[in-house]
Design an enzyme around this catalytic site. Structure first.
Site, mmCIF file in Angstrom:
data_model
loop_
_atom_site.group_PDB
_atom_site.id
_atom_site.type_symbol
_atom_site.label_atom_id
_atom_site.label_comp_id
_atom_site.label_asym_id
_atom_site.label_seq_id
_atom_site.Cartn_x
_atom_site.Cartn_y
_atom_site.Cartn_z
ATOM 1 N N GLU A 71 46.664 103.851 2.315
ATOM 2 C CA GLU A 71 46.218 103.911 0.924
ATOM 3 C C GLU A 71 46.697 102.682 0.173
ATOM 4 O OE1 GLU A 71 46.188 106.544 -3.189
ATOM 5 O OE2 GLU A 71 47.406 107.265 -1.512
ATOM 6 N N GLU A 96 51.920 99.629 -2.473
ATOM 7 C CA GLU A 96 52.022 99.658 -3.944
ATOM 8 C C GLU A 96 52.993 98.566 -4.379
ATOM 9 O OE1 GLU A 96 51.516 99.850 -7.456
ATOM 10 O OE2 GLU A 96 50.486 101.590 -6.583
ATOM 11 N N ASP A 123 51.555 92.843 -1.859
ATOM 12 C CA ASP A 123 50.115 92.653 -1.958
ATOM 13 C C ASP A 123 49.402 93.240 -0.740
ATOM 14 O OD1 ASP A 123 47.514 91.495 -1.893
ATOM 15 O OD2 ASP A 123 48.208 89.775 -3.051
ATOM 16 N N ASP A 146 42.021 99.573 -10.611
ATOM 17 C CA ASP A 146 41.744 99.022 -11.935
ATOM 18 C C ASP A 146 40.309 98.501 -11.971
ATOM 19 O OD1 ASP A 146 41.647 97.559 -14.323
ATOM 20 O OD2 ASP A 146 43.763 97.019 -14.186
ATOM 21 N N LYS A 150 36.098 94.247 -18.562
ATOM 22 C CA LYS A 150 35.425 93.103 -19.171
ATOM 23 C C LYS A 150 34.749 92.230 -18.112
ATOM 24 C CE LYS A 150 38.589 92.930 -23.121
ATOM 25 N NZ LYS A 150 39.578 92.118 -23.869
ATOM 26 N N THR A 219 44.479 114.801 -9.104
ATOM 27 C CA THR A 219 45.644 114.407 -9.883
ATOM 28 C C THR A 219 45.626 115.066 -11.263
ATOM 29 O OG1 THR A 219 44.543 112.484 -10.853
ATOM 30 C CG2 THR A 219 45.617 112.168 -8.720
ATOM 31 N N LYS A 220 46.777 115.054 -11.932
ATOM 32 C CA LYS A 220 46.857 115.564 -13.300
ATOM 33 C C LYS A 220 45.922 114.784 -14.215
ATOM 34 C CE LYS A 220 51.654 117.195 -13.049
ATOM 35 N NZ LYS A 220 53.028 117.031 -13.588
ATOM 36 N N PHE A 221 45.860 113.486 -14.001
ATOM 37 C CA PHE A 221 44.965 112.643 -14.794
ATOM 38 C C PHE A 221 43.517 113.069 -14.606
ATOM 39 C CE2 PHE A 221 42.242 108.878 -15.097
ATOM 40 C CZ PHE A 221 42.555 108.423 -16.363
ATOM 41 N N GLU A 222 43.162 113.383 -13.358
ATOM 42 C CA GLU A 222 41.790 113.796 -13.076
ATOM 43 C C GLU A 222 41.482 115.151 -13.699
ATOM 44 O OE1 GLU A 222 38.880 114.404 -9.169
ATOM 45 O OE2 GLU A 222 40.909 113.596 -8.943
#
Length: 241
Positions: A71, A96, A123, A146, A150, A219-222
């Site tokens: 991952e 990560e 990286d 991410d 823009k 996830t909690k965010f999801e």
């Protein structure tokens, strides 16, 4: 929380050019909690792997031959920990760059007593190029990278033609590239890149996105996004050759 989007050239000149590669992540300073620091202090010596100059023998690292997933950009590590705990017969590699996230993951590894997970804290493109043997991964996961909204920042997106080709070289035939995003324009962009990438097959019946796979933890965010009516798009591509 993902990595750079171009493949370095392996020459002395390329080493210099590698430092100028456009990165898809920005390093952020962050305070470490006690648990995160414990994870780094006690877990890093065993579970964090150094960048190598040759492909790593992960059968030796894990002490067995098993299905192997990697991952990129695991964030605070909640999903990766859940997947590793749910599939002890498989091995997992997480990448990560942000230290609090690495510490949080390692703290979870120690707390849960997991042995089937290793980490790189650098990286991901360098990891893929230098440490991962060709045709060795069963799955590569890229969850919620991410999107660089823009237009002038689109060059920073990790999903590029060069990334697709690099990943394809590391997957086994039949291996899966699984991506997820909560921003529909990025899902459309991923499809544009991947649908013309050679050597892949889109696993979606409609040639677009697949239903949320059960193996990807929510996830909690999801969950919060779902309550607000936000969507999540999963893409799966199989390596054909």
């Amino acid at each position: 929380m993902t990595e750079s989007n171009d493949t370095p050239i392996q020459t002395e000149e390329g080493d210099e050019r590698q430092h100028r590669r456009i990165k898809s992540f920005v390093m952020r300073a962050g305070r470490m909690t006690e648990g995160q620091q414990r994870g780094l202090d006690q877990g890093a010596p065993k579970f964090v792997l150094p960048l190598a100059d040759a492909p790593v023998d992960f059968d030796q690292v894990f002490g067995r031959s098993a299905p192997r997933s990697l991952e990129i950009g695991f964030g605070m590590g909640h999903s990766l920990l859940e997947m590793a705990a749910a599939a002890p017969e498989q091995d997992f590699i997480g990448v990560e760059v942000h230290r609090p996230g690495v510490g949080a993951l390692l703290n979870g590894v120690l707390t849960q007593g997991l042995t089937n997970l290793r980490v790189y804290d650098c990286d991901a493109i360098e990891v893929l190029n230098r440490c991962i043997a060709d045709n060795s991964l069963d799955r590569l996961m890229l969850f919620f990278p991410d999107p660089w909204h823009k237009s002038r920042h689109h060059k920073r997106r990790i999903v590029q033609a060069s990334f697709a080709e690099l990943v394809r070289s590391k997957l086994k035939v039949g291996g899966i590239l699984h991506m997820a995003t909560d921003w529909e324009p990025y899902a459309e962009y991923m499809l544009e890149v991947m649908n013309v990438a050679p050597g892949y097959r889109n696993l979606a019946e409609d040639g677009k996105c697949v239903p949320r796979p059960a193996e990807r933890p929510i996830t909690k965010f999801e969950r919060r996004g779902e309550r607000l009516g936000h969507g999540v798009w999963d893409l799966k591509f199989e390596k054909l050759a």
